[in-house]
Design a protein around this motif. Structure first.
Motif, PDB file in Angstrom:
ATOM      1  N   GLY A  91       0.876  -1.167  -0.025  1.00  0.00           N
ATOM      2  CA  GLY A  91       0.022  -0.059  -0.048  1.00  0.00           C
ATOM      3  C   GLY A  91       0.884   1.322  -0.005  1.00  0.00           C
ATOM      4  O   GLY A  91       2.089   1.431   0.160  1.00  0.00           O
ATOM      5  N   ASP A  92       0.235   2.362  -0.216  1.00  0.00           N
ATOM      6  CA  ASP A  92       0.939   3.778  -0.436  1.00  0.00           C
ATOM      7  C   ASP A  92       0.541   4.641   0.801  1.00  0.00           C
ATOM      8  O   ASP A  92       0.827   5.891   0.521  1.00  0.00           O
ATOM      9  CB  ASP A  92       0.670   4.185  -1.804  1.00  0.00           C
ATOM     10  N   GLN A  93      -0.024   4.084   1.878  1.00  0.00           N
ATOM     11  CA  GLN A  93      -0.082   5.153   3.012  1.00  0.00           C
ATOM     12  C   GLN A  93       0.852   4.804   3.996  1.00  0.00           C
ATOM     13  O   GLN A  93       1.728   3.776   4.043  1.00  0.00           O
ATOM     14  CB  GLN A  93      -1.416   4.726   3.470  1.00  0.00           C
ATOM     15  N   SER A  94       1.066   5.896   5.127  1.00  0.00           N
ATOM     16  CA  SER A  94       1.967   5.607   6.100  1.00  0.00           C
ATOM     17  C   SER A  94       1.753   4.404   6.697  1.00  0.00           C
ATOM     18  O   SER A  94       2.608   3.686   7.241  1.00  0.00           O
ATOM     19  CB  SER A  94       2.076   6.820   6.773  1.00  0.00           C
ATOM     20  N   ASN A  95       0.568   4.019   6.932  1.00  0.00           N
ATOM     21  CA  ASN A  95       0.395   2.716   7.939  1.00  0.00           C
ATOM     22  C   ASN A  95      -0.295   1.724   6.638  1.00  0.00           C
ATOM     23  O   ASN A  95      -1.292   1.124   6.774  1.00  0.00           O
ATOM     24  CB  ASN A  95      -0.899   2.931   8.806  1.00  0.00           C
ATOM     25  N   TYR A  96       0.802   1.360   5.735  1.00  0.00           N
ATOM     26  CA  TYR A  96       0.301   0.589   4.791  1.00  0.00           C
ATOM     27  C   TYR A  96       0.261  -0.952   4.885  1.00  0.00           C
ATOM     28  O   TYR A  96       0.486  -1.324   6.210  1.00  0.00           O
ATOM     29  CB  TYR A  96       1.571   0.651   3.592  1.00  0.00           C
ATOM     30  N   ASP A 139      -4.493   0.548  -4.548  1.00  0.00           N
ATOM     31  CA  ASP A 139      -4.448   2.123  -4.525  1.00  0.00           C
ATOM     32  C   ASP A 139      -5.006   2.406  -3.178  1.00  0.00           C
ATOM     33  O   ASP A 139      -6.273   2.495  -2.999  1.00  0.00           O
ATOM     34  CB  ASP A 139      -4.886   2.608  -5.624  1.00  0.00           C
ATOM     35  N   GLU A 140      -4.349   2.523  -1.935  1.00  0.00           N
ATOM     36  CA  GLU A 140      -5.020   2.882  -0.718  1.00  0.00           C
ATOM     37  C   GLU A 140      -5.542   4.246  -0.569  1.00  0.00           C
ATOM     38  O   GLU A 140      -6.372   4.342   0.176  1.00  0.00           O
ATOM     39  CB  GLU A 140      -3.981   2.398   0.459  1.00  0.00           C
ATOM     40  N   VAL A 141      -5.142   5.127  -1.534  1.00  0.00           N
ATOM     41  CA  VAL A 141      -5.535   6.460  -1.707  1.00  0.00           C
ATOM     42  C   VAL A 141      -6.950   6.467  -1.938  1.00  0.00           C
ATOM     43  O   VAL A 141      -7.803   7.160  -1.558  1.00  0.00           O
ATOM     44  CB  VAL A 141      -4.537   7.436  -2.236  1.00  0.00           C
ATOM     45  N   ASN A 146      -8.542   3.547  -2.108  1.00  0.00           N
ATOM     46  CA  ASN A 146      -9.241   2.651  -1.367  1.00  0.00           C
ATOM     47  C   ASN A 146      -9.782   1.399  -2.431  1.00  0.00           C
ATOM     48  O   ASN A 146     -10.987   0.934  -2.423  1.00  0.00           O
ATOM     49  CB  ASN A 146     -10.628   2.964  -0.655  1.00  0.00           C
TER      50      ASN A 146
END
Length: 136
Positions: free
Chosen positions: A66-71, A113-115, A117
């Motif tokens: 994933g592409d988030q800080s808490n991926y 794409d976690e942004v 969802n």
């Protein structure tokens, strides 16, 4: 043009013959045919393993990070027609499976794409779009 530069230090070279897929962010994660994942940073391997409480990954085909800080780390298991989701420490969170039938038969690849969802799942005959928040 410049020649390619080796990514791994001499002592950290992995067995690349059994690598099925890689994903790169700040680290490189390599998915092996045996179902394990290695993690490398600045050319050296760092400790990482996937929790195996949900059973062995029988036919790992792709990995996405994933592409988030808490991926999350997503692993596609073709034989069991599922996508396993782990946190960044390798702890199992949940899995995605089809509620009926075999739409995930012959998994080929996935993109997360976690942004947005969203997860895109490619099989031999279809491309699916699935929200990340709906797991079973």
């Amino acid at each position: 043009t410049l020649p390619p530069t080796p990514r791994f230090s001499a002592g950290a070279q992995s067995d690349l013959a059994s690598v099925r897929a890689i994903d790169i962010d700040a680290d490189i994660r390599m998915l092996y045919a045996q179902g394990n994942v290695s993690r490398h940073r600045t050319g050296a391997q760092i400790p990482f393993s996937l929790e195996d409480t949900v059973g062995v990954i029988k036919d790992p085909i792709d990995i996405a990070v994933g592409d988030q800080s808490n991926y999350m780390v997503y692993v596609a298991d073709r034989e069991q027609e599922r996508i396993l989701v782990y946190n960044k420490e390798g702890v199992y969170q949940h899995q995605f499976r089809a509620p009926e039938g075999h739409p995930l038969r012959d998994l080929q690849a996935l993109f997360v794409d976690e942004v947005e969802n969203t997860m895109y799942i490619l099989t031999h005959s279809s491309l699916f779009k699935h929200p990340l928040t709906q797991a079973n």
